[in-house]
Design a protein around this motif. Structure first.
Motif, mmCIF file in Angstrom:
data_model
loop_
_atom_site.group_PDB
_atom_site.id
_atom_site.type_symbol
_atom_site.label_atom_id
_atom_site.label_comp_id
_atom_site.label_asym_id
_atom_site.label_seq_id
_atom_site.Cartn_x
_atom_site.Cartn_y
_atom_site.Cartn_z
ATOM 1 N N ASP A 25 45.518 60.343 40.034
ATOM 2 C CA ASP A 25 46.626 60.939 40.801
ATOM 3 C C ASP A 25 46.330 60.804 42.288
ATOM 4 O O ASP A 25 45.339 61.336 42.782
ATOM 5 C CB ASP A 25 46.778 62.407 40.425
ATOM 6 C CG ASP A 25 47.980 63.049 41.074
ATOM 7 O OD1 ASP A 25 48.199 62.841 42.276
ATOM 8 O OD2 ASP A 25 48.694 63.790 40.373
ATOM 9 N N ILE A 26 47.209 60.096 42.984
ATOM 10 C CA ILE A 26 47.110 59.961 44.431
ATOM 11 C C ILE A 26 48.457 60.353 45.027
ATOM 12 O O ILE A 26 49.465 59.672 44.797
ATOM 13 C CB ILE A 26 46.731 58.525 44.857
ATOM 14 C CG1 ILE A 26 45.411 58.105 44.220
ATOM 15 C CG2 ILE A 26 46.676 58.409 46.380
ATOM 16 C CD1 ILE A 26 45.025 56.667 44.446
ATOM 17 N N CYS A 27 48.469 61.470 45.717
ATOM 18 C CA CYS A 27 49.692 61.969 46.371
ATOM 19 C C CYS A 27 50.850 62.085 45.388
ATOM 20 O O CYS A 27 52.000 61.785 45.716
ATOM 21 C CB CYS A 27 50.083 61.084 47.546
ATOM 22 S SG CYS A 27 48.851 61.026 48.841
ATOM 23 N N GLY A 28 50.556 62.508 44.173
ATOM 24 C CA GLY A 28 51.604 62.697 43.175
ATOM 25 C C GLY A 28 51.967 61.449 42.395
ATOM 26 O O GLY A 28 52.774 61.516 41.474
ATOM 27 N N TYR A 29 51.398 60.323 42.742
ATOM 28 C CA TYR A 29 51.644 59.086 42.012
ATOM 29 C C TYR A 29 50.502 58.881 41.021
ATOM 30 O O TYR A 29 49.349 59.146 41.319
ATOM 31 C CB TYR A 29 51.724 57.881 42.958
ATOM 32 C CG TYR A 29 52.907 57.937 43.884
ATOM 33 C CD1 TYR A 29 54.150 57.486 43.467
ATOM 34 C CD2 TYR A 29 52.786 58.461 45.170
ATOM 35 C CE1 TYR A 29 55.243 57.536 44.313
ATOM 36 C CE2 TYR A 29 53.866 58.523 46.023
ATOM 37 C CZ TYR A 29 55.101 58.061 45.591
ATOM 38 O OH TYR A 29 56.175 58.127 46.437
ATOM 39 N N LYS A 30 50.831 58.398 39.837
ATOM 40 C CA LYS A 30 49.836 58.180 38.777
ATOM 41 C C LYS A 30 49.527 56.693 38.653
ATOM 42 O O LYS A 30 50.436 55.857 38.672
ATOM 43 C CB LYS A 30 50.360 58.693 37.431
ATOM 44 C CG LYS A 30 50.722 60.156 37.417
ATOM 45 C CD LYS A 30 49.500 60.992 37.298
ATOM 46 C CE LYS A 30 49.904 62.461 37.139
ATOM 47 N NZ LYS A 30 48.790 63.341 37.063
ATOM 48 N N TYR A 31 48.230 56.385 38.522
ATOM 49 C CA TYR A 31 47.771 55.009 38.383
ATOM 50 C C TYR A 31 46.797 54.906 37.223
ATOM 51 O O TYR A 31 46.014 55.818 36.979
ATOM 52 C CB TYR A 31 47.081 54.543 39.668
ATOM 53 C CG TYR A 31 47.993 54.571 40.862
ATOM 54 C CD1 TYR A 31 48.837 53.507 41.134
ATOM 55 C CD2 TYR A 31 48.014 55.683 41.709
ATOM 56 C CE1 TYR A 31 49.686 53.542 42.224
ATOM 57 C CE2 TYR A 31 48.861 55.724 42.801
ATOM 58 C CZ TYR A 31 49.694 54.656 43.056
ATOM 59 O OH TYR A 31 50.535 54.691 44.135
ATOM 60 N N LEU A 32 46.825 53.788 36.527
ATOM 61 C CA LEU A 32 45.893 53.553 35.433
ATOM 62 C C LEU A 32 44.473 53.440 35.980
ATOM 63 O O LEU A 32 44.248 52.798 37.011
ATOM 64 C CB LEU A 32 46.250 52.271 34.684
ATOM 65 C CG LEU A 32 47.551 52.281 33.901
ATOM 66 C CD1 LEU A 32 47.861 50.884 33.367
ATOM 67 C CD2 LEU A 32 47.474 53.285 32.771
ATOM 68 N N PRO A 33 43.503 54.037 35.303
ATOM 69 C CA PRO A 33 42.115 53.953 35.762
ATOM 70 C C PRO A 33 41.619 52.513 35.888
ATOM 71 O O PRO A 33 40.925 52.169 36.852
ATOM 72 C CB PRO A 33 41.332 54.710 34.689
ATOM 73 C CG PRO A 33 42.323 55.601 34.048
ATOM 74 C CD PRO A 33 43.636 54.890 34.135
ATOM 75 N N SER A 34 41.979 51.668 34.926
ATOM 76 C CA SER A 34 41.504 50.278 34.958
ATOM 77 C C SER A 34 42.040 49.536 36.178
ATOM 78 O O SER A 34 41.286 48.847 36.875
ATOM 79 C CB SER A 34 41.914 49.546 33.681
ATOM 80 O OG SER A 34 43.322 49.541 33.535
ATOM 81 N N ARG A 35 43.297 49.696 36.448
ATOM 82 C CA ARG A 35 43.889 48.997 37.598
ATOM 83 C C ARG A 35 43.342 49.556 38.910
ATOM 84 O O ARG A 35 43.064 48.807 39.841
ATOM 85 C CB ARG A 35 45.405 49.126 37.559
ATOM 86 C CG ARG A 35 46.059 48.378 38.671
ATOM 87 C CD ARG A 35 47.529 48.291 38.554
ATOM 88 N NE ARG A 35 48.044 47.541 39.687
ATOM 89 C CZ ARG A 35 49.312 47.412 39.952
ATOM 90 N NH1 ARG A 35 50.206 47.938 39.151
ATOM 91 N NH2 ARG A 35 49.705 46.733 40.997
ATOM 92 N N THR A 36 43.179 50.878 38.964
ATOM 93 C CA THR A 36 42.668 51.503 40.178
ATOM 94 C C THR A 36 41.259 51.008 40.484
ATOM 95 O O THR A 36 40.964 50.613 41.616
ATOM 96 C CB THR A 36 42.674 53.034 40.032
ATOM 97 O OG1 THR A 36 43.999 53.464 39.705
ATOM 98 C CG2 THR A 36 42.231 53.701 41.311
ATOM 99 N N LEU A 37 40.398 51.007 39.485
ATOM 100 C CA LEU A 37 39.027 50.550 39.701
ATOM 101 C C LEU A 37 39.003 49.087 40.110
ATOM 102 O O LEU A 37 38.284 48.697 41.030
ATOM 103 C CB LEU A 37 38.182 50.778 38.443
ATOM 104 C CG LEU A 37 36.706 50.436 38.565
ATOM 105 C CD1 LEU A 37 36.032 51.262 39.659
ATOM 106 C CD2 LEU A 37 36.005 50.668 37.226
ATOM 107 N N ARG A 38 39.793 48.266 39.449
ATOM 108 C CA ARG A 38 39.826 46.829 39.759
ATOM 109 C C ARG A 38 40.283 46.587 41.193
ATOM 110 O O ARG A 38 39.733 45.748 41.904
ATOM 111 C CB ARG A 38 40.747 46.085 38.804
ATOM 112 C CG ARG A 38 40.731 44.577 39.036
ATOM 113 C CD ARG A 38 41.737 43.820 38.208
ATOM 114 N NE ARG A 38 41.523 44.010 36.804
ATOM 115 C CZ ARG A 38 42.506 44.135 35.912
ATOM 116 N NH1 ARG A 38 43.762 44.099 36.284
ATOM 117 N NH2 ARG A 38 42.241 44.287 34.639
ATOM 118 N N GLU A 39 41.292 47.328 41.643
ATOM 119 C CA GLU A 39 41.844 47.124 42.987
ATOM 120 C C GLU A 39 40.980 47.749 44.081
ATOM 121 O O GLU A 39 40.818 47.168 45.143
ATOM 122 C CB GLU A 39 43.266 47.699 43.064
ATOM 123 C CG GLU A 39 44.263 47.022 42.157
ATOM 124 C CD GLU A 39 44.525 45.575 42.528
ATOM 125 O OE1 GLU A 39 44.560 45.257 43.733
ATOM 126 O OE2 GLU A 39 44.689 44.756 41.605
#
Length: 79
Positions: A25-39
């Motif tokens: 969760d970043i500022c109310g937006y949800k992101y997949l852990p895999s994509r977040t770590l990769r990016e």
């Protein structure tokens, strides 16, 4: 016996991360852990991928054949 491509192994790793960890969760937006770590940290992503693959191989979930390919079944020994 299934031989896995690099893409398939990466997809399996992403599915593992996304099942084990909650969405980021970043500022109310949800992101997949895999994509977040990769990016955010591609070096850490690759290290964790290698750790995951090593674990899969040592636990007998996947098998590396003599030619370096990864399969879901152990190679039968030639008689």
């Amino acid at each position: 016996m299934t031989q896995f491509s690099d893409y398939q192994l990466d997809k399996m790793f992403c599915e593992f991360l996304d099942e084990v960890y909650e969405d980021i969760d970043i500022c109310g937006y949800k992101y997949l852990p895999s994509r977040t770590l990769r990016e955010v940290d591609p070096v850490c992503y690759r290290e964790e991928f290698n750790n995951w693959l090593d674990s899969q191989l040592s636990d007998g979930q996947l098998f590396e054949h003599s030619d370096g390919t990864i399969h879901d079944e152990e190679e039968e020994e030639a008689v």
